[in-house]
Design a protein around this motif. Structure first.
Motif, short mmCIF file in Angstrom:
data_model
loop_
_atom_site.label_atom_id
_atom_site.label_comp_id
_atom_site.label_asym_id
_atom_site.label_seq_id
_atom_site.Cartn_x
_atom_site.Cartn_y
_atom_site.Cartn_z
N GLN A 190 0.85 -1.18 0.00
CA GLN A 190 0.00 0.00 0.00
C GLN A 190 0.89 1.23 0.00
O GLN A 190 1.80 1.33 0.81
CB GLN A 190 -0.90 0.01 1.22
CG GLN A 190 -1.91 -1.10 1.24
CD GLN A 190 -2.82 -1.01 2.44
OE1 GLN A 190 -2.82 -0.05 3.19
NE2 GLN A 190 -3.62 -2.05 2.64
N PHE A 191 0.63 2.15 -0.91
CA PHE A 191 1.38 3.39 -1.01
C PHE A 191 0.44 4.56 -0.76
O PHE A 191 0.00 5.24 -1.69
CB PHE A 191 2.01 3.53 -2.41
CG PHE A 191 3.39 2.95 -2.52
CD1 PHE A 191 4.50 3.76 -2.39
CD2 PHE A 191 3.57 1.61 -2.76
CE1 PHE A 191 5.78 3.23 -2.50
CE2 PHE A 191 4.83 1.07 -2.88
CZ PHE A 191 5.94 1.88 -2.75
N HIS A 192 0.10 4.78 0.49
CA HIS A 192 -0.67 5.97 0.86
C HIS A 192 0.36 7.04 1.22
O HIS A 192 0.97 7.00 2.28
CB HIS A 192 -1.61 5.68 2.02
CG HIS A 192 -2.69 4.71 1.66
ND1 HIS A 192 -3.72 5.06 0.80
CD2 HIS A 192 -2.89 3.42 1.98
CE1 HIS A 192 -4.52 4.02 0.65
NE2 HIS A 192 -4.03 3.01 1.35
N ILE A 193 0.56 7.97 0.32
CA ILE A 193 1.62 8.97 0.43
C ILE A 193 1.02 10.30 0.88
O ILE A 193 -0.01 10.73 0.37
CB ILE A 193 2.32 9.19 -0.93
CG1 ILE A 193 2.75 7.85 -1.54
CG2 ILE A 193 3.49 10.15 -0.79
CD1 ILE A 193 3.78 7.09 -0.77
N THR A 194 1.68 10.95 1.80
CA THR A 194 1.24 12.26 2.26
C THR A 194 2.36 13.27 2.06
O THR A 194 3.54 12.92 2.08
CB THR A 194 0.83 12.24 3.75
OG1 THR A 194 0.39 13.54 4.13
CG2 THR A 194 1.96 11.81 4.65
N LEU B 178 0.71 7.47 7.45
CA LEU B 178 0.92 7.58 6.01
C LEU B 178 2.41 7.79 5.73
O LEU B 178 3.13 8.36 6.54
CB LEU B 178 0.13 8.77 5.45
CG LEU B 178 -1.38 8.69 5.55
CD1 LEU B 178 -2.00 10.01 5.11
CD2 LEU B 178 -1.93 7.55 4.73
N TRP B 179 2.88 7.35 4.58
CA TRP B 179 4.28 7.53 4.19
C TRP B 179 4.48 8.95 3.71
O TRP B 179 3.74 9.45 2.87
CB TRP B 179 4.66 6.56 3.10
CG TRP B 179 4.67 5.13 3.55
CD1 TRP B 179 4.43 4.65 4.80
CD2 TRP B 179 4.93 4.01 2.73
NE1 TRP B 179 4.54 3.29 4.81
CE2 TRP B 179 4.83 2.87 3.54
CE3 TRP B 179 5.22 3.84 1.39
CZ2 TRP B 179 5.04 1.59 3.06
CZ3 TRP B 179 5.43 2.57 0.91
CH2 TRP B 179 5.34 1.46 1.74
N ILE C 217 -2.41 9.98 -2.80
CA ILE C 217 -1.62 11.14 -2.42
C ILE C 217 -2.54 12.05 -1.61
O ILE C 217 -3.64 12.37 -2.07
CB ILE C 217 -1.10 11.90 -3.65
CG1 ILE C 217 -0.24 11.01 -4.53
CG2 ILE C 217 -0.34 13.15 -3.22
CD1 ILE C 217 0.11 11.61 -5.87
N SER C 218 -2.10 12.44 -0.45
CA SER C 218 -2.97 13.30 0.36
C SER C 218 -2.20 14.48 0.93
O SER C 218 -0.98 14.53 0.92
CB SER C 218 -3.61 12.49 1.49
OG SER C 218 -2.63 11.96 2.33
N ASN C 219 -2.98 15.43 1.41
CA ASN C 219 -2.48 16.60 2.13
C ASN C 219 -1.63 17.54 1.30
O ASN C 219 -0.68 18.13 1.80
CB ASN C 219 -1.75 16.18 3.40
CG ASN C 219 -2.68 15.49 4.36
OD1 ASN C 219 -3.80 15.93 4.57
ND2 ASN C 219 -2.24 14.39 4.93
N THR C 220 -1.96 17.65 0.03
CA THR C 220 -1.34 18.68 -0.80
C THR C 220 -2.31 19.11 -1.89
O THR C 220 -2.95 18.27 -2.51
CB THR C 220 -0.01 18.25 -1.43
OG1 THR C 220 0.49 19.33 -2.22
CG2 THR C 220 -0.15 17.02 -2.30
N ILE D 58 -7.60 12.62 3.26
CA ILE D 58 -6.85 11.40 3.51
C ILE D 58 -7.33 10.30 2.57
O ILE D 58 -8.51 10.16 2.32
CB ILE D 58 -7.00 10.95 4.98
CG1 ILE D 58 -6.44 12.02 5.91
CG2 ILE D 58 -6.32 9.61 5.23
CD1 ILE D 58 -6.66 11.73 7.37
N ASP D 59 -6.38 9.53 2.08
CA ASP D 59 -6.67 8.34 1.30
C ASP D 59 -7.44 8.60 0.02
O ASP D 59 -8.38 7.88 -0.31
CB ASP D 59 -7.45 7.31 2.14
CG ASP D 59 -6.54 6.54 3.06
OD1 ASP D 59 -7.08 5.92 3.96
OD2 ASP D 59 -5.33 6.55 2.85
N VAL D 60 -7.05 9.59 -0.72
CA VAL D 60 -7.66 9.80 -2.02
C VAL D 60 -6.57 9.96 -3.07
O VAL D 60 -5.43 10.27 -2.76
CB VAL D 60 -8.59 11.03 -2.06
CG1 VAL D 60 -9.77 10.85 -1.13
CG2 VAL D 60 -7.86 12.31 -1.77
#
Length: 138
Positions: free
Chosen positions: A25-29, A36-37, A67-70, A110-112
């Motif tokens: 799983q590559f949940h990137i932040t 999250l990574w 990719i989240s938080n950007t 998160i998680d989108v």
């Protein structure tokens, strides 16, 4: 190390060459998050080498990518390039799936997988970027 030993044992005892399918799983932040990574910790060359080492055990599949938080479009593109290019160039990858490509998660931060397609499934800028990456690797 455990899986390498188990793989060797299965190969010797049963003749099974590649018994494992490795899902990552590559949940990137783009920010510090506990679970999250952080995108700032990913660099193409080290990720490429890591994927190659995992491929010695079995086939590699990215089972969830987000990719989240950007909201920064260039940052999103940079993250996409790092992960996808290393995955393709490693020759280890067998499949790649994105998590929530239309951004329907209850918590939109998160998680989108932002900016891939809209709710009518019309491509957005990340779709074009992904297409460009894939086409450049063919």
């Amino acid at each position: 190390r455990y899986l390498i030993g188990l793989k060797d044992k299965l190969n010797k005892e049963f003749g099974i060459e590649r018994p494992f399918d490795i899902g990552i799983q590559f949940h990137i932040t783009a920010t510090e998050q506990e679970w999250l990574w952080n995108a700032k910790k990913f660099e193409y060359q080290s990720l490429l080498e890591h994927l190659k080492s995992i491929a010695e055990i079995g086939d590699v599949r990215i089972t969830e990518f987000s990719i989240s938080n950007t909201n920064d479009e260039q940052e999103q593109k940079d993250i996409l390039h790092t992960i996808i290019e290393a995955f393709i160039d490693s020759k280890a990858g067998k499949s790649f799936m994105m998590w929530d490509p239309i951004g329907s998660a209850l918590n939109r931060n998160i998680d989108v997988m932002p900016n891939l397609v809209n709710t009518s499934y019309k491509p957005k800028f990340m779709f074009d970027e992904l297409y460009t990456i894939i086409q450049s690797k063919l």
